[in-house]
Scaffold this motif. Structure first.
Motif, short mmCIF file in Angstrom:
data_model
loop_
_atom_site.label_atom_id
_atom_site.label_comp_id
_atom_site.label_asym_id
_atom_site.label_seq_id
_atom_site.Cartn_x
_atom_site.Cartn_y
_atom_site.Cartn_z
N LEU A 31 0.80 -1.23 0.00
CA LEU A 31 0.00 0.00 0.00
C LEU A 31 0.84 1.28 0.00
O LEU A 31 0.30 2.35 -0.27
N TRP A 43 -4.99 2.27 8.21
CA TRP A 43 -4.62 0.87 8.05
C TRP A 43 -3.79 0.39 9.24
O TRP A 43 -4.04 -0.68 9.79
N LEU A 93 -8.89 1.69 2.22
CA LEU A 93 -8.88 1.35 0.80
C LEU A 93 -9.92 2.12 -0.02
O LEU A 93 -10.07 1.88 -1.21
#
Length: 125
Positions: A31, A43, A93
């Motif tokens: 990521l 996250w 996301l």
């Protein structure tokens, strides 16, 4: 002597720990450069709670005496991982912001899991 753990509970504990490692590695490597710093922070929070509660799940299964309170702690820790951390992963996301409304439900599951663990540890007077 400790009672053996049934196969589905053992699998759940292993899955919780392994998925925490996998999600942490995914966030750290795959990521980076894909989502912004705020997304990475979200996250990271999901991974931290996921990891701590995978360990709590492991400890509950191995260390708490058999009974309803232990079963409740195990279920609540597992549900908290899925709902709390899962919703943070989804938000990081790009899920719509309203999706974050379910995150506190997972947090309540974590809190209730810790309370259930405390009840499992209490000794009758």
């Amino acid at each position: 002597m400790r009672q053996p753990v049934n196969a589905s509970t053992a699998f759940s504990v292993g899955l919780a720990g392994a998925s925490a490692v996998a999600f942490g590695a995914f966030g750290a490597h795959a990521l980076r450069g894909v989502i912004d710093a705020d997304g990475l922070a979200i996250w990271h929070t999901g991974v931290e709670y996921h990891f701590w509660h995978a360990l709590a799940l492991f400890a509950a299964v191995l260390g708490l005496p058999e009974g309803r309170a232990r079963r409740a702690a195990v279920v609540l820790f597992g549900a908290g991982i899925v709902v709390f951390s899962g919703s943070l992963y989804a938000l990081a996301l790009g899920a719509p912001r309203w999706f974050g409304a379910i995150t506190p439900i997972g947090g309540v599951a974590f809190i209730a899991g810790w309370i259930a663990a405390a009840f499992a540890l209490r000794r009758p007077l």
